[in-house]
Design a protein around this motif. Sequence first.
Motif, PDB file in Angstrom:
ATOM      1  N   TYR A 108       0.845  -1.192   0.000  1.00 45.54           N
ATOM      2  CA  TYR A 108       0.000   0.000   0.000  1.00 45.54           C
ATOM      3  C   TYR A 108       0.875   1.235   0.000  1.00 45.54           C
ATOM      4  O   TYR A 108       1.932   1.251   0.634  1.00 45.54           O
ATOM      5  N   CYS A 125      -3.735   3.771  -0.681  1.00 47.65           N
ATOM      6  CA  CYS A 125      -4.254   2.884  -1.719  1.00 47.65           C
ATOM      7  C   CYS A 125      -3.216   1.832  -2.069  1.00 47.65           C
ATOM      8  O   CYS A 125      -2.026   2.080  -1.965  1.00 47.65           O
ATOM      9  N   PRO A 126      -3.692   0.661  -2.513  1.00 45.00           N
ATOM     10  CA  PRO A 126      -2.731  -0.351  -2.932  1.00 45.00           C
ATOM     11  C   PRO A 126      -1.950   0.128  -4.155  1.00 45.00           C
ATOM     12  O   PRO A 126      -2.493   0.843  -4.997  1.00 45.00           O
TER      13      PRO A 126
END
Lengths: 319, 1142
Positions: free
Chosen positions: B995, B1001-1002
């Motif tokens: 992340y 966010c990934p």
Amino acid sequence: MEGGASYARMPRVKIRELKDDYVKFELRDTDASIANSLRRVMIAEVPTVAIDLVEIEVNSSVLNDEFIAHRLGLIPLTSDRAMAMRFSRDCDACDGDGQCEFCSVEFHLRVKCMTDETLDVTSKDLYSSDHTVVPVDFPDPAGMEGSENRGIIIVKLRRGQELRLRAIARKGIGKDHAKWSPAATVTFMYEPEIHLNEDLMESLTLEEKKEWVESSPTRVFDIDSVTQQVVVVDREAYTYDDEVIKKAEAMGKPGLVEINAKQDSFIFTVESTGAIKASQLLLNAIDVLRQKLDAVRLSDDNVDTTEQFGELGSHLGGS
Amino acid sequence: MENQSVGIDKQFLAAPVKSAVDKFQLLPEFLKVRGLVKQHLDSFNYFVKTGIKKIVRANDRIVASKHPNIFLRFKDVRIGEPSIIIDGSPEKITPQTCRLSDQTYWAPILVNVEYSQGSPGQPNTVEKNDVIIGRMPIMLRSCCCVLYRKDEAELAKLGECPLDPGGYFVIKGTEKVILMQEQLSKNRIIIDTDKKGNIIASVTSSTEAVKSKTTVVMENEKIWLQLNQFPKKVPIMIVMKAMGMESDQEVVQMLGRDPRYSSLLLPSIEECAKNGIYTKEQALEYLESKVKKSMFASDSSERESRAYSVLRDVFLANVPVHQHNFRPKCIYVAVMIRRMMDAILNKDTMDDKDYVGNKRLELSGQLVSLLFEDLFKTMISEARMCVDKFLEKNNRTNRFDFSQYICRDSITTGLERTLSTGNFDIKRFKMHRKGMTQVLARLSFIGTMGHVTRISPQFEKSRKVSGPRALQPSQWGMLCPCDTPEGEACGLVKNLALMTHVTTDEEEGPLISLCYSLGVEDLELLSGEELHSPSSFLVIFNGLILGKHRRPQRFAMSMRKLRRAGKIGEFVSIFVNEKQRCVYLASDGGRVCRPLVIADKGISRVKEDHMKELMDGVRTFDDFLRDGLIEYLDVNEENNALIALYEGDATLETTHIEIEPFTILGVIAGLIPFPHHNQSPRNTYQCAMGKQAMGNIAYNQLCRMDTLLYLLVYPQRPLLTTRTIELVGYDKLGAGQNATVAVMSYSGYDIEDAIVMNKASLDRGFGRCIVMKKYTAIKQKYENNTEDRILRPDRTADNAGRMQILDDDGLAAPGEIIRPNDIYINKQSPIDTKTLKGASAANLPDSAYRPSIQTFKGPEGESCVVDRVVLCSDKNNNMCIKFLIRHTRRPELGDKFSSRHGQKGVCGTIVQQEDFPFSERGICPDLIMNPHGFPSRMTVGKMIELLGGKAGVSCGRFHYGSAFGERSGHADKVETISETLVKHGFNYSGKDFIYSGITGCPLQAYIFMGPIYYQKLKHMVLDKMHARGNGPRAMLTRQPTEGRARNGGLRVGEMERDCLIAYGASMLIYERLMLSSDPFEVQVCRKCGLLGYYHHKLKTGICSFCKNGDNISTMKLPYACKLLIQELQSMNIVPRLRLAEA
């Protein structure tokens, strides 16, 4: 989440596991920005107390002064009081030198080795002027093993060597130095949604099913010993490695399984260094985050232009 | 022993894997017995035990020239225990005390003498034992050293690191290594081509008495001899005739009766006939006319012709002439010519000068021995001269003691000076070499190890030839294929491989008689015809033709059997050269060799039970050697062997089996995990960088006083180790840290190999280092009995602020924080150091002193700490005060880091931990490396290191990555590593789902992440960064000074200037080159064009040529230009300035 209506959502927290230094909880009905700011605050902005100034009187150990000072700094101190303490830089009681009871805690260490055996100087040898701020004591998880729990080792002394020092611990945040970071591990993951295509699955032989289940490095799936059906055992063990999907494709069964990350729920894992309890860490983090948001809101009233607002965000970071 | 089983069955029985793993145990045993620097120690031990005795025995008599009954005879010589004389009594010394107090670590050379004493008229002979004739610097850990055979606890007591290899000297407190010198074999025939492309056969002869180079050359189809004593080359046939080979037929017979040889020889024979030379006398007469006339007519020429003595003593000096018997020399020449002709007929038989078998390594023992011999002989002749002078002057009445004349300083100072400067200037042996000794590199432990195994070349480095620089196949197993510097010395400076041993000289006499008794037919008994008969081989021992043998293989076999049985030295090499039809025996020193397991018909002699005995400690490496299970092969003998890598590969023809394949690498290349997966230059780069890595130096690192010391605060042992690492002790004295590396792009500050570092990791001590620097002050004594004094600081003086760190004794106190411009010693020197003063020198008035304080000049804005202050007396008995100043640094932008795969990079940016990517396990990398580092570098080994390290941390076992080790189990296979990873819930390929720390966010891609051992290199920004606004200027030119040390300016160089000219930025050029450099206002006379001066009273410029100020213009000029004009004027060149309106 389209539409002009209210964006306000009410995030929900469900605690799954709670220990002194460990908490695992779900955070739902919010998005990555909130989850991440919580994580970031926990790492970098929840204040703790750590040794910041060391005055060495005698040091005849093998390690040099800076070395010992650095090691002392990294010892976690119980900092439940930290939220209420003042930063020494804006402490009015002492003119910034940071040596008053509101912003600092004094420690003493006096050890001399008189025997032929090597003496371990540990965090337990640190004497605090404040009983609420002491080196973290780790209860031995093994229990029976290591009957004498000697704390964090600072230096080892041989016969005749001596260490005498005075140390001042101050409040600080992880952003300034990692020693003030209360968190050992803070991480989250998106909750996966796993849909098995039952029909397609049934077309596999037991051997193939086993092979497919084995293809995941973590134990997400298993075969029910009774029904011989593939079942999801541990959804959260899935590490988004796509192995099973690739495997299904390699077996000629694309769409065997469908895995999606839920965009609005997160599973947090928080481990604390012991400076504050993991649960308290979370609460403090929320407090700090709220303060920061307040600061943004306040400045929003003052300055209208969005341009300056954007710049302000970075200035707010320090406070 | 499976004796009668079938061949196929044998191969089956010799199962590869199991036995190969077990053989590894030999390696630690080998290193225990021999050690990594055994070659240096052996060589020095040989000198101390044998060499020095030989030298003394050869020159054991000093006889007064006019009185043959007055003499001194050396009966025995030995080296005593390391000691120095303090106040007349010997005091034992240890290497560590020498290092700290700037002494030389040496031991007395003791001799037992027998000499004449009493009145010169009737001398009586007296004996005296243990007379000290000088002091010999002692190699650490040699048999004379106090550290010899000490265990760890004893070494610790002596303040010595048990992992320190030894093999160097301590001269005046600095550690000096005598590098191994690589040179061409002496006394061997080498067939080569000269500059013109002619084929030559040359021999560099070297005996105790003479050194010469004999070259036989084929030019214009004739064969000539080149020798320094002949200014021009002389026909070889005449030389042969002069040596008594009057018949041409005999010469032809000696060459062999093949018509091709005789036709090649024909022109030479004709030439000889043309000159009308048919007899020995004629030939000698002819040569006499050609020989170089010596400067001073020697009296020996009366008795015998000079040509004759040249032929006897200089020409092929290695072949001895007994009782005017030149026959061996003739045969030697014949063999040389025959080899030459072979080379003409068939180019393949040319010798390769770069072939390792044709090289010898000159070791410290040999060099010290040469040095000692020279000094000893000088001492003897000096002693003789003194005695002669004494006897001449004193009318045989005064008492006389010969032994007084041999105790001089010449040997002591000669040895010390030569070893400390490294300039071997030995006229007696025509040796003039520079830079033979080097200060031992103590930057890192591994650098030290690399330094003592280094081999330096003899020829100069500037030549652009590629041959000697190329990797030679014969280097296999002997010299490390990776470890060589880049650039100038590339391929010339080499390093020994792990198992290499360098031989020392061995007694020749017994071996020669052994050869004869094993059926070698003596040369004397053979006719020229028989020499090259097709049924027999020549036997050549150390370059000397012994004779021939009819059954060479059998002879070689029996010699080898004797060697394996321990009857002859284990380093004697027996090499049958089928092509040259020769058996070469070698027992000389300086050959490189290595141990191998002997195999009979492809079956290893080392069996399970042997290895078990070894493990149990019943059997040692030497037992293996003695029992004929293992033997040393040198490069030549390797040509007679078929060596299998593993037992499983052995066939019926296999004669030997390698002990471990990874031993072809040296110590430094052995640190690289999976080097066999890397592109080869990367390993070479790592070999250069490994020496610059910071870490631990030695166990006694904090007790040393090095001028510069780099230490890592938290050094670690690599997660991915190799066997070599464990063998040399790198796991105990590591130089790096295991960093979790994510291979991804981040922030753009990671281009061009820069790395992004995690601030929290740095806070927690990653890459933190200690730099210690030594500052020295001497409390000087002067010849007029005055001396420097160190004063208690005056706390009320103006500069009291700068003296805050001083103790009352006037020296900086340990533990004090020292800032730039702080005074660390409050010293005063007497103003007058010349005029002699009496006893009152001690209490001079204060006014007679001037302050000579020393101030600390460290990095501005950094706080250093006085670590230690050491007081000792130096060699002139002055008090010497050494300050060690310590500075702890955390990594900063621009510091240099490197993995173990030649992938260096600077720190591009430091990022907060919360901004760093994290995995859902909570793992956050310590540093981020850009993936663009991989495709062009092809360091697959680094990727495997990452995988192996990741598996290692998850399963809790150190993984191995020894070179070529997958097969023998010394390196983990990628498959098994992947399995371990999967077992611990990781992806098999080492990639993780990550992340972003900034957004949460990934990341779009899986990230290859895991631990890699990273080294911090000594190049740090703090030592290099430099900028200047205003600053000092050079006195002469008034231009800004040069260099960082002098706070110099940043030069706008020629190329920068060209750019600005091309761009047309004329004002910028004006500003840079003049205004910001050395502007100067001059008065120029418009009339005569000369420079005038400014008259301050008249407030006008005056031209001193025109004697008026009428036509003066004021202008600006660079001061350097004005200087040039004046300098030109001073040599009668008149530059005139012609001014025009601008």
